[in-house]
Design an enzyme around this catalytic site. Sequence first.
Site, PDB file in Angstrom:
ATOM      1  N   LYS A  54       2.635  10.042   8.294  1.00 14.39           N
ATOM      2  CA  LYS A  54       2.062   9.419   9.569  1.00 14.39           C
ATOM      3  C   LYS A  54       2.481  10.131  10.742  1.00 14.39           C
ATOM      4  O   LYS A  54       2.329  11.249  11.175  1.00 14.39           O
ATOM      5  CB  LYS A  54       1.878   8.070   9.671  1.00 14.39           C
ATOM      6  N   ASP A 109       9.286   2.692   1.602  1.00 17.55           N
ATOM      7  CA  ASP A 109       7.920   3.529   1.985  1.00 17.55           C
ATOM      8  C   ASP A 109       7.909   3.310   3.552  1.00 17.55           C
ATOM      9  O   ASP A 109       7.527   2.294   3.920  1.00 17.55           O
ATOM     10  CB  ASP A 109       6.985   3.127   1.136  1.00 17.55           C
ATOM     11  N   PHE A 115       0.805  -1.216  -0.067  1.00 18.70           N
ATOM     12  CA  PHE A 115      -0.076  -0.086   0.086  1.00 18.70           C
ATOM     13  C   PHE A 115       0.904   1.128   0.046  1.00 18.70           C
ATOM     14  O   PHE A 115       1.736   1.374   0.811  1.00 18.70           O
ATOM     15  CB  PHE A 115      -0.851   0.012   1.191  1.00 18.70           C
TER      16      PHE A 115
HETATM   17  C1  LIG Z   1      -0.702   5.266   5.199  1.00 17.14           C
HETATM   18  C2  LIG Z   1       0.198   4.872   4.059  1.00 17.14           C
HETATM   19  C3  LIG Z   1       0.227   5.624   3.115  1.00 17.14           C
HETATM   20  C4  LIG Z   1      -0.600   6.826   2.630  1.00 17.14           C
HETATM   21  O1  LIG Z   1      -0.355   7.819   3.347  1.00 17.14           O
HETATM   22  P1  LIG Z   1      -1.644   8.922   3.521  1.00 17.14           P
HETATM   23  O2  LIG Z   1      -1.090  10.045   4.447  1.00 17.14           O
HETATM   24  O3  LIG Z   1      -2.751   8.281   3.939  1.00 17.14           O
HETATM   25  O4  LIG Z   1      -1.766   9.436   2.092  1.00 17.14           O
HETATM   26  C5  LIG Z   1       1.430   5.222   1.953  1.00 17.14           C
HETATM   27  N1  LIG Z   1       2.140   4.398   2.567  1.00 17.14           N
HETATM   28  C6  LIG Z   1       2.062   3.593   3.534  1.00 17.14           C
HETATM   29  C7  LIG Z   1       3.014   2.400   3.895  1.00 17.14           C
HETATM   30  C8  LIG Z   1       1.162   3.730   4.401  1.00 17.14           C
HETATM   31  O5  LIG Z   1       0.900   2.931   5.513  1.00 17.14           O
END
Ligand SMILES: *Cc1c(COP(=O)(O)O)cnc(C)c1O
Length: 401
Positions: free
Chosen positions: A251, A222, A137
């Site tokens: 986050k 990521d 994701f």
């Molecule tokens: C939450 C998340 C995203 C997206 O972040 P948003 O602030 O919702 O755009 C991307 N990569 C990972 C691994 C995530 O957990």
Amino acid sequence: MSAPNRTDFDQYMVPNYAPAAFVPVRGAGSRVWDQAGKEYVDFSGGIAVNALGHCHPAAVAALTEQAGKLWHVSNVFTNEPALALAHKLVDATFADRVFFCNSGAEANEAALKLARRAAIERFGEKKHKVLSALNSFHGRTFFTVCVGGQPKYSDGFGPKPEGIGYFEYNNLASLEALIDDDTACVIVEPIQGEGGVTQATQAFLQGVRDLCNKHNAFLIFDEVQSGMGRTGHLYAYQAYGVVPDILSSAKSLGGGFPIGAMLTTSDIAKHLAVGTHGTTYGGNPLACAVASAVFDVVNTPAVLAGVLQKRARYENALNTLNAEVNVFAEVRGMGLLIGAELKAEYAGRAKDILGLAAEEGLMILMAGPNVIRFAPSLVIEDADIDEGMARFAKAVRRFVA
Ligand SMILES: *Cc1c(COP(=O)(O)O)cnc(C)c1O
């Protein structure tokens, strides 16, 4: 006009979410209160965002102080909080350069655009392939959702960008079969968060790095969910000792104030020359002042070591509970990103446990239909862990009854 309530959601909001039945109105530390005054222990942490819990004094002080000084100037001008935060992130990581934005998706969008741009400028138009893990994701912009390996999120929106391939997570042979000299970058979560709280093996992450080196492909980590102290290290890559070329963070970075960042080296950063990318709010003084205060608390030996101690406390409680109820097949993740996978006979029922937990006064998450996820404050009190786990035990006992 009457006071807003949960039924207003169904009347006035776009129906893309299905929020819980209660509406939180106030938080302090790892406790939250709803409109009816009912109190909850918060193990959800706003989905791994509230690194210091709710209304931490250091974050409140930074926000209120900055609120009386300067809110926004755009990137036509720079500002002190952004410069200070960039300096801290560079000092603490592999990176030399930082790009600020407002979310995890935007940080990944910047990372992917930079990787393609740099690869194409160095090696030509053909070098644009993006490789990503199945079940990963990376956010919900159209590029990042298509790079993410979960078609249920990207299907149904028309033609997708080209040149994206998918390998199996923790399966090096599967990546080896795809990667070639036309690969611009490989993007990986050191811990797949939304995909079920699965951590990469050491051999896999090191192997991905080696394959990227062999094919002159950039490695993007990521760390939107795994970063900013979540694993007991500032970033998860530091736990593995495997260094990416580009890293995305969001986050927990803002502790609840929206901010994202893309980190990279000077050599790669130079490919995002003036005018090639941007965002109006990125590096906003309010966001950067709060993130700076959060960083100063999180990036300390006491808080990072505390994350590992608190994880052990959670694991003990989960194992004791599971010896009694026999609901979970496995407890996974690192630090305070905790996943508990349901046994096959309970497959698809994580949502039922979320509902029962809320009734017992506990906020928790799922990561897919079969995994219960906790992503609490990194400074959650031991007493809150114990009380929350007692409420969790009540919910799970009702679940199996
Ligand atoms: C939450 C998340 C995203 C997206 O972040 P948003 O602030 O919702 O755009 C991307 N990569 C990972 C691994 C995530 O957990």
